[in-house]
Design a protein around this motif. Structure first.
Motif, short mmCIF file in Angstrom:
data_model
loop_
_atom_site.label_atom_id
_atom_site.label_comp_id
_atom_site.label_asym_id
_atom_site.label_seq_id
_atom_site.Cartn_x
_atom_site.Cartn_y
_atom_site.Cartn_z
N SER A 85 0.61 -1.29 0.06
CA SER A 85 0.02 0.04 -0.08
C SER A 85 0.91 1.22 0.05
N PRO A 86 0.27 2.40 -0.34
CA PRO A 86 1.20 3.74 -0.34
C PRO A 86 1.75 3.88 1.31
N CYS A 127 8.23 3.87 -7.99
CA CYS A 127 7.80 4.70 -8.63
C CYS A 127 8.09 4.64 -10.20
N ASN A 178 -1.40 -0.17 -8.11
CA ASN A 178 -1.68 1.23 -7.66
C ASN A 178 -1.88 2.19 -8.65
N ARG A 179 -1.04 1.91 -9.99
CA ARG A 179 -1.36 2.89 -11.05
C ARG A 179 -2.84 2.80 -11.48
N LEU A 219 -5.27 1.61 -9.98
CA LEU A 219 -6.32 2.14 -8.97
C LEU A 219 -6.38 3.63 -9.15
N GLU A 220 -5.38 4.33 -9.35
CA GLU A 220 -5.45 5.68 -9.51
C GLU A 220 -6.16 6.31 -10.69
N TRP A 221 -6.08 5.40 -11.68
CA TRP A 221 -6.60 5.65 -12.84
C TRP A 221 -8.22 5.45 -12.60
N TYR A 222 -8.52 4.27 -12.01
CA TYR A 222 -9.92 4.25 -11.70
C TYR A 222 -10.47 5.23 -10.94
N ARG A 223 -9.89 5.76 -9.74
CA ARG A 223 -10.27 6.91 -9.17
C ARG A 223 -10.40 8.20 -9.63
N THR A 224 -9.62 8.56 -10.79
CA THR A 224 -9.86 9.71 -11.55
C THR A 224 -10.46 9.65 -12.71
#
Length: 455
Positions: free
Chosen positions: A240-241, A275, A390-391, A393-398
């Motif tokens: 996780s982050p 990263c 995690n990348r 997941l970030e796409w889904y959130r945005t």
């Protein structure tokens, strides 16, 4: 004309010891003592061979403990290598025994010679000659051909060598067919992984035979062994982050009084591994000239599948890289563009992939994410898996459709195609939830419109 060894005035030993980068007078005296003792023995024999090595070991064993004696053999190894290099001896006797036994290391040879029955110990060490079986010539030609075509062909070569060793140690009846040889191989190992290796071997031999005779029909691969083997694969751990932040903090404060730059090196390694999704070998091969702080990119050269790629980095990572390069310069690191980015004071200044794995694994243990001993728990390579998940997941959130971005992600990671990237997508509960939400808000409406359009 090059002087021969042993020389009467023993000047060769003196010049050799003087050429070594030994820090203390005591070390130089120790090296000279070992080598002079060796020459005392060599001068009593006509040839530099196994008998000389046995005599030196017997005489040295009277004065030294076995562990110390084996440590001193490293001095003798390097001395023999130097003498063979400059031509003062015809052949390195230890290298001759290595070639005879078909092994690469010197220490097993010395242990065998120091045992109670050297001849028996050497006989047990002997390995089959590479590609020495009845199919060896055909396999060696195929490996050479594939490498001439530009393939690394490393794993396939190792697979063929293992099969070649099996054929030499377990010879079958005369006029045995190739299929019969391959069918006998699984009997030596019943694991599911070995069954997958056998299937790979059949595919490789199918290629070899088709290269020799293009009229042979292509073989249909059997996917079952790979599916069985995949059940044993370890499920990647997705950091996780918060886990990554904790590991970065631990790396920044890593205890290293003798190497002050190491904590910042580990911090930067961890940052790039997560990263930028870099493999450990890619981290180890990074040079100072591969970093472009002005453009905010790093160049990954000639990695897996012979790919070179230029990766843009987030601004925060560029800031951390600039701070690390400044600290590296202040610590005395070489400013040559071809010097290793991750520099240390010893050896050639490069961190090896194994050393990077060891250091980052220790950070994972200190973060409480991995047991203190053993191979269980998260791995360093899981940082690459975590970067992908995690990348997405970030796409889904945005609100970004991940399917449209996957080709770019595959290129960023250095994959041949999108199928290799899909292996890295571990379905977590959060990922599954966000994917369901996206389907509910977008896909479900399309289904409703389709039903309304029906008569």
């Amino acid at each position: 004309m090059t002087a021969r060894w042993p020389d009467p005035d023993r000047a060769i030993i003196g010049r050799y010891v003087a050429s070594l980068d030994l820090r203390s007078t005591k070390s130089r005296a120790g090296y000279a003592q070992v080598l002079h003792g060796l020459q005392d023995v060599v001068e009593r024999f006509e040839a530099l061979d196994q008998e000389v090595l046995l005599a030196w070991l017997r005489e040295s064993a009277v004065r030294r403990a076995p562990s110390t004696l084996l440590h001193r053999t490293r001095i003798v190894d390097r001395f023999f290598e130097r003498l063979a290099e400059i031509g003062t001896i015809q052949r390195n006797p230890v290298a001759a025994l290595r070639d005879e036994c078909n092994i690469k290391q010197c220490m097993p040879i010395w242990r065998a010679l120091a045992s109670r029955n050297p001849e028996k110990a050497l006989a047990e060490l002997r390995q089959p000659r590479p590609f020495g079986s009845e199919l060896g010539e055909m396999m060696a030609e195929h490996v050479a051909m594939m490498r001439r075509r530009g393939y690394k062909y490393t794993s396939q070569s190792q697979l063929l060598l293992r099969f070649d060793r099996f054929l030499q140690l377990h010879p079958g009846p005369e006029a045995e067919t190739l299929n019969s040889m391959i069918d006998r191989w699984p009997a030596t190992n019943g694991t599911r992984h070995h069954a997958e290796e056998c299937e790979k071997l059949k595919r490789v031999f199918a290629k070899i035979l088709r290269h020799r005779d293009p009229s042979i029909p292509m073989r249909r691969p059997d996917p079952r062994p790979r599916k069985e083997a995949s059940k044993q694969w370890r499920t990647p751990h997705i950091y996780s982050p918060a886990d990554v932040r904790r590991m970065l903090e631990i790396a920044r404060n890593y205890p290293s009084p003798r190497a002050p730059l190491r904590p910042q090196s580990m911090y930067t390694m961890l940052l790039l591994a997560y990263c930028a999704g870099l493999r450990r070998g890619e981290l180890a091969r990074l040079d100072l000239g591969d970093v472009d702080l002005h453009e905010g990119t790093i160049t990954i050269r000639q990695t897996k599948f012979f790919k070179t790629r230029i990766l843009p980095l987030p601004d925060s990572v560029v800031v951390a890289l600039r701070a690390y390069i400044d600290a590296r310069r202040c610590a005395g690191g070489s400013q040559d563009a071809r010097s290793g980015l991750f520099w240390h004071e010893r050896g050639d200044g490069h961190y090896t992939p194994e050393m990077i794995t060891w250091l980052l694994t220790d950070v994972i243990r200190r973060a409480g994410l991995k047991p203190l001993r053993g191979k269980a728990g998260p791995r360093v390579h899981d940082l690459r898996h975590s970067m992908v998940v995690n990348r997405i997941l970030e796409w889904y959130r945005t609100g970004i459709n991940p399917q449209e971005r996957l080709p770019f992600l595959a290129t960023y990671l250095g994959h041949r195609d999108i199928n290799s990237t899909l292996v890295y997508i571990t379905v977590t509960q959060e990922l599954l939830h966000l994917a369901n939400e996206r389907f509910r808000t977008m896909g479900a409406q399309c289904l409703s419109l389709g039903r309304e359009a029906q008569p």
